[in-house]
Design a protein around this motif. Structure first.
Motif, PDB file in Angstrom:
ATOM      1  N   LYS A 361      96.397  16.314  47.484  1.00 48.20           N
ATOM      2  CA  LYS A 361      96.388  17.493  46.619  1.00 48.20           C
ATOM      3  C   LYS A 361      96.204  17.097  45.155  1.00 48.20           C
ATOM      4  CE  LYS A 361      99.271  20.426  49.601  1.00 48.20           C
ATOM      5  NZ  LYS A 361     100.587  21.096  49.754  1.00 48.20           N
ATOM      6  N   ASN A 362      96.924  16.046  44.718  1.00 48.85           N
ATOM      7  CA  ASN A 362      96.790  15.574  43.339  1.00 48.85           C
ATOM      8  C   ASN A 362      95.375  15.083  43.058  1.00 48.85           C
ATOM      9  OD1 ASN A 362      99.484  16.131  42.911  1.00 48.85           O
ATOM     10  ND2 ASN A 362     100.169  14.019  43.116  1.00 48.85           N
ATOM     11  N   LEU A 363      94.790  14.421  44.057  1.00 47.54           N
ATOM     12  CA  LEU A 363      93.427  13.922  43.902  1.00 47.54           C
ATOM     13  C   LEU A 363      92.431  15.075  43.785  1.00 47.54           C
ATOM     14  CD1 LEU A 363      91.695  11.378  43.803  1.00 47.54           C
ATOM     15  CD2 LEU A 363      91.557  11.451  46.296  1.00 47.54           C
ATOM     16  N   GLU A 364      92.644  16.137  44.551  1.00 43.17           N
ATOM     17  CA  GLU A 364      91.770  17.308  44.481  1.00 43.17           C
ATOM     18  C   GLU A 364      91.840  17.953  43.102  1.00 43.17           C
ATOM     19  OE1 GLU A 364      92.856  19.928  47.611  1.00 43.17           O
ATOM     20  OE2 GLU A 364      92.158  18.593  49.218  1.00 43.17           O
ATOM     21  N   VAL A 365      93.056  18.040  42.544  1.00 40.81           N
ATOM     22  CA  VAL A 365      93.207  18.617  41.204  1.00 40.81           C
ATOM     23  C   VAL A 365      92.460  17.765  40.183  1.00 40.81           C
ATOM     24  CG1 VAL A 365      94.845  19.134  39.354  1.00 40.81           C
ATOM     25  CG2 VAL A 365      95.395  19.759  41.717  1.00 40.81           C
ATOM     26  N   ALA A 366      92.646  16.445  40.252  1.00 47.77           N
ATOM     27  CA  ALA A 366      91.977  15.543  39.309  1.00 47.77           C
ATOM     28  C   ALA A 366      90.463  15.659  39.424  1.00 47.77           C
ATOM     29  CB  ALA A 366      92.426  14.104  39.560  1.00 47.77           C
ATOM     30  N   THR A 367      89.955  15.779  40.644  1.00 47.75           N
ATOM     31  CA  THR A 367      88.513  15.909  40.852  1.00 47.75           C
ATOM     32  C   THR A 367      87.989  17.215  40.262  1.00 47.75           C
ATOM     33  OG1 THR A 367      88.626  14.583  42.878  1.00 47.75           O
ATOM     34  CG2 THR A 367      86.686  15.981  42.588  1.00 47.75           C
ATOM     35  N   ARG A 368      88.734  18.308  40.454  1.00 50.04           N
ATOM     36  CA  ARG A 368      88.316  19.591  39.891  1.00 50.04           C
ATOM     37  C   ARG A 368      88.269  19.546  38.367  1.00 50.04           C
ATOM     38  NH1 ARG A 368      91.786  22.025  43.770  1.00 50.04           N
ATOM     39  NH2 ARG A 368      93.316  22.487  42.134  1.00 50.04           N
ATOM     40  N   ILE A 369      89.266  18.903  37.762  1.00 49.76           N
ATOM     41  CA  ILE A 369      89.306  18.824  36.297  1.00 49.76           C
ATOM     42  C   ILE A 369      88.153  17.958  35.784  1.00 49.76           C
ATOM     43  CG2 ILE A 369      90.662  18.131  34.291  1.00 49.76           C
ATOM     44  CD1 ILE A 369      91.678  20.618  35.713  1.00 49.76           C
ATOM     45  N   LYS A 370      87.828  16.879  36.496  1.00 51.71           N
ATOM     46  CA  LYS A 370      86.701  16.036  36.092  1.00 51.71           C
ATOM     47  C   LYS A 370      85.391  16.813  36.168  1.00 51.71           C
ATOM     48  CE  LYS A 370      88.751  11.593  37.377  1.00 51.71           C
ATOM     49  NZ  LYS A 370      88.705  10.439  38.325  1.00 51.71           N
ATOM     50  N   ASN A 371      85.243  17.620  37.221  1.00 57.48           N
ATOM     51  CA  ASN A 371      84.034  18.447  37.340  1.00 57.48           C
ATOM     52  C   ASN A 371      83.979  19.492  36.231  1.00 57.48           C
ATOM     53  OD1 ASN A 371      83.227  17.044  39.622  1.00 57.48           O
ATOM     54  ND2 ASN A 371      84.175  18.492  41.041  1.00 57.48           N
ATOM     55  N   LEU A 372      85.138  20.071  35.911  1.00 56.48           N
ATOM     56  CA  LEU A 372      85.213  21.044  34.822  1.00 56.48           C
ATOM     57  C   LEU A 372      84.833  20.390  33.502  1.00 56.48           C
ATOM     58  CD1 LEU A 372      86.049  23.797  33.601  1.00 56.48           C
ATOM     59  CD2 LEU A 372      88.391  22.918  33.505  1.00 56.48           C
ATOM     60  N   ARG A 373      85.308  19.170  33.279  1.00 55.21           N
ATOM     61  CA  ARG A 373      84.976  18.442  32.044  1.00 55.21           C
ATOM     62  C   ARG A 373      83.471  18.264  31.921  1.00 55.21           C
ATOM     63  NH1 ARG A 373      83.177  13.533  30.269  1.00 55.21           N
ATOM     64  NH2 ARG A 373      84.289  12.526  28.537  1.00 55.21           N
ATOM     65  N   SER A 374      82.838  17.858  33.023  1.00 58.13           N
ATOM     66  CA  SER A 374      81.400  17.632  33.001  1.00 58.13           C
ATOM     67  C   SER A 374      80.643  18.918  32.675  1.00 58.13           C
ATOM     68  CB  SER A 374      80.943  17.071  34.352  1.00 58.13           C
ATOM     69  OG  SER A 374      79.563  16.830  34.360  1.00 58.13           O
ATOM     70  N   SER A 375      81.040  20.019  33.302  1.00 63.96           N
ATOM     71  CA  SER A 375      80.379  21.307  33.041  1.00 63.96           C
ATOM     72  C   SER A 375      80.614  21.765  31.605  1.00 63.96           C
ATOM     73  CB  SER A 375      80.907  22.370  34.011  1.00 63.96           C
ATOM     74  OG  SER A 375      80.610  22.021  35.346  1.00 63.96           O
ATOM     75  N   LEU A 377      81.327  19.882  28.966  1.00 68.65           N
ATOM     76  CA  LEU A 377      80.602  19.026  28.037  1.00 68.65           C
ATOM     77  C   LEU A 377      79.116  19.367  28.028  1.00 68.65           C
ATOM     78  CD1 LEU A 377      80.695  16.692  26.041  1.00 68.65           C
ATOM     79  CD2 LEU A 377      80.509  15.095  27.965  1.00 68.65           C
ATOM     80  N   SER A 378      78.564  19.640  29.212  1.00 69.03           N
ATOM     81  CA  SER A 378      77.153  20.023  29.304  1.00 69.03           C
ATOM     82  C   SER A 378      76.887  21.291  28.497  1.00 69.03           C
ATOM     83  CB  SER A 378      76.771  20.231  30.765  1.00 69.03           C
ATOM     84  OG  SER A 378      75.428  20.658  30.885  1.00 69.03           O
ATOM     85  N   ASP A 379      77.763  22.286  28.626  1.00 72.41           N
ATOM     86  CA  ASP A 379      77.595  23.540  27.886  1.00 72.41           C
ATOM     87  C   ASP A 379      77.686  23.313  26.387  1.00 72.41           C
ATOM     88  OD1 ASP A 379      77.266  24.961  30.193  1.00 72.41           O
ATOM     89  OD2 ASP A 379      79.326  25.696  30.289  1.00 72.41           O
ATOM     90  N   LEU A 380      78.666  22.511  25.964  1.00 68.01           N
ATOM     91  CA  LEU A 380      78.875  22.300  24.530  1.00 68.01           C
ATOM     92  C   LEU A 380      77.739  21.503  23.897  1.00 68.01           C
ATOM     93  CD1 LEU A 380      82.713  21.507  24.498  1.00 68.01           C
ATOM     94  CD2 LEU A 380      81.588  23.632  23.819  1.00 68.01           C
ATOM     95  N   LEU A 381      77.184  20.544  24.653  1.00 67.44           N
ATOM     96  CA  LEU A 381      76.103  19.723  24.108  1.00 67.44           C
ATOM     97  C   LEU A 381      74.758  20.430  24.135  1.00 67.44           C
ATOM     98  CD1 LEU A 381      76.983  16.208  25.603  1.00 67.44           C
ATOM     99  CD2 LEU A 381      77.373  17.029  23.276  1.00 67.44           C
ATOM    100  N   SER A 382      74.679  21.539  24.847  1.00 67.54           N
ATOM    101  CA  SER A 382      73.419  22.280  24.906  1.00 67.54           C
ATOM    102  C   SER A 382      73.119  23.005  23.604  1.00 67.54           C
ATOM    103  CB  SER A 382      73.471  23.296  26.052  1.00 67.54           C
ATOM    104  OG  SER A 382      74.355  24.363  25.735  1.00 67.54           O
ATOM    105  N   GLY A 383      74.147  23.215  22.790  1.00 67.70           N
ATOM    106  CA  GLY A 383      73.969  23.961  21.552  1.00 67.70           C
ATOM    107  C   GLY A 383      73.909  25.456  21.749  1.00 67.70           C
ATOM    108  N   GLU A 384      74.085  25.916  22.982  1.00 71.62           N
ATOM    109  CA  GLU A 384      74.004  27.346  23.281  1.00 71.62           C
ATOM    110  C   GLU A 384      75.381  28.009  23.341  1.00 71.62           C
ATOM    111  OE1 GLU A 384      71.199  28.849  23.349  1.00 71.62           O
ATOM    112  OE2 GLU A 384      69.913  27.076  23.299  1.00 71.62           O
ATOM    113  N   HIS A 385      76.423  27.212  23.387  1.00 70.92           N
ATOM    114  CA  HIS A 385      77.776  27.752  23.537  1.00 70.92           C
ATOM    115  C   HIS A 385      78.643  27.289  22.368  1.00 70.92           C
ATOM    116  CE1 HIS A 385      76.991  29.024  27.726  1.00 70.92           C
ATOM    117  NE2 HIS A 385      76.210  27.954  27.744  1.00 70.92           N
ATOM    118  N   GLU A 386      79.441  28.188  21.882  1.00 68.79           N
ATOM    119  CA  GLU A 386      80.291  27.893  20.730  1.00 68.79           C
ATOM    120  C   GLU A 386      81.753  27.896  21.156  1.00 68.79           C
ATOM    121  OE1 GLU A 386      80.980  29.405  16.122  1.00 68.79           O
ATOM    122  OE2 GLU A 386      79.760  30.569  17.520  1.00 68.79           O
ATOM    123  N   ILE A 387      82.513  26.928  20.634  1.00 69.26           N
ATOM    124  CA  ILE A 387      83.955  26.913  20.878  1.00 69.26           C
ATOM    125  C   ILE A 387      84.576  28.074  20.104  1.00 69.26           C
ATOM    126  CG2 ILE A 387      86.085  25.591  20.624  1.00 69.26           C
ATOM    127  CD1 ILE A 387      84.375  23.050  20.691  1.00 69.26           C
TER     128      ILE A 387
END
Length: 398
Positions: A361-375, A377-387
């Motif tokens: 279960k802990n591994l699944e949570v860590a994997t989901r957060i890593k996938n969220l980080r990747s998505s 970061l991709s959005d933020l580096l695209s220049g199309e999304h603002e924090i």
């Protein structure tokens, strides 16, 4: 792309610096105080800050190496074999020739640049060439295009992703702690034996075989051929196994047909990786140990025992080979196994199942957060999304 973002190249926003290696035949060049990195040290610490190295060189070695000194907060970039892995230099250091590292100019933050390279690793890999090993040239690195925002926006992106990384690191530490606790409990259970516990050889407990020693030709379709490299960390990776024809599959299975609840154990290279085949299998095996238990409790107990420190110690004493380590079928068959009564086997299996479920279960949570980080970061580096501005208020209150 929003206002404030500009298109540029890596060569325009950083100085690209290679590395070098002193002669290994001259002892005076080695065991000094200068940190000197190789690519394998970066691939295992991708995205980290690095301030040490496995080997260090002397000042004399540095002057005779072709290496160049990278200042603190440089982006260390692997350019050979494993291309596109990055870290930040925590101190002034140098590298061997397997790097094209970047010293950021005033227009870009080092950590922003590192995050950008992490997210765009496929770009670096696609530009690599070579027959023996892939390599990306300095000119190719310099020509890679990217878009960057102004420094304040870079900092906001860096702060947000760094906060996610801190959470991932905390999850990883929890995961490692849970694994240590699990292994400690297993050791305690196995060393609390009673008079009715005994040692048996593996072949006394179940039939022990191994997979084919032949090398069937790869096929475009058919069945997976599992080798030792496909068994790792308690998992069976069928995706990386190559396929063999149905005819070869039938032929291999005449010697070593795998059935549900059998165990597989790696015998060559990384020795002692073991799994229980929990579902009806549809693959064949090559140079892999096959333990023909079909009783679920016994199979899972054997898996836990062989993966314990006691089991690993027994396996290590049976290993042969110098260049490539292996355990022979004969030695695998006489491997000593601590064999408690069935009710004790079940108690151990049930206890380990509880720990393993929590770890999963802990591994699944860590994997989901890593996938969220990747998505993210991709959005933020695209220049199309603002924090959103609300994030700044949260960070300011932290």
């Amino acid at each position: 792309m929003r206002n404030g973002w500009v298109e540029t190249t890596l060569g325009e926003i950083s100085e690209v610096i290679g590395g070098g290696t002193p002669s290994t035949a001259i002892a005076e060049y080695w065991d000094g105080n200068i940190v000197w990195l190789t690519p394998t040290e970066i691939t295992s610490q991708d995205g980290k800050v690095i301030s040490d190295s496995i080997r260090k060189i002397t000042d004399l070695g540095f002057r005779n190496s072709g290496a160049q000194m990278l200042p603190k907060d440089s982006v260390i970039l692997t350019s050979r074999a494993s291309v596109g892995y990055v870290a930040l230099s925590g101190i002034d250091l140098c590298t061997n020739q397997g790097f094209q590292s970047l010293v950021p100019k005033e227009s870009v933050l080092a950590k922003f640049l590192m995050f950008w390279i992490q997210q765009n690793r496929p770009e670096f890999e696609s530009r690599s060439a070579g027959s023996t090993f892939k390599e990306i040239s300095k000119s190719n690195v310099k020509s890679i295009k990217l878009s960057i925002p102004a420094l304040p926006e870079q900092k906001r992106i860096v702060d947000l992703i760094s906060s996610v990384d801190s959470y991932i690191e905390a999850l990883q530490q929890q995961l490692e702690s849970a694994k240590r606790s699990r292994n400690a409990v297993l050791h305690e259970l196995l060393t609390a034996g009673r008079d009715d516990w005994e040692y048996k050889t593996l072949s006394d407990i179940c039939e022990v075989r191994d997979g084919t020693h032949d090398s069937p030709k790869p096929s475009h379709e058919g069945f997976a051929l599992v080798t030792s490299k496909n068994i790792k960390d308690g998992k069976l990776d069928l995706q990386s196994a190559y396929l063999i024809s149905p005819q070869d599959y039938i032929e291999v299975n005449k010697r070593s047909k795998v059935e549900q609840f059998n165990l597989l154990i790696s015998m060559i290279g990384t020795i002692g990786e073991v799994i229980v085949v929990e579902v009806e299998p549809n693959f064949a095996i090559k140079n892999v140990g096959l333990l023909k238990s079909t009783e679920p409790i016994l199979s899972r107990y054997l898996c836990h025992y062989l993966g314990s420190q006691l089991g690993k110690n027994s396996i290590s004493l049976s290993v042969s080979g110098s260049t490539q380590k292996f355990i022979s079928l004969g030695k695998l068959r006489v491997l000593p196994i601590l064999y408690p009564p069935r009710q004790n086997q079940k108690a151990i299996v049930d206890t380990m199942s509880f720990f393993d479920q929590q770890i999963s279960k802990n591994l699944e949570v860590a994997t989901r957060i890593k996938n969220l980080r990747s998505s993210l970061l991709s959005d933020l580096l695209s220049g199309e999304h603002e924090i959103p501005a609300s994030y700044d208020k949260v960070m300011g209150a932290a």
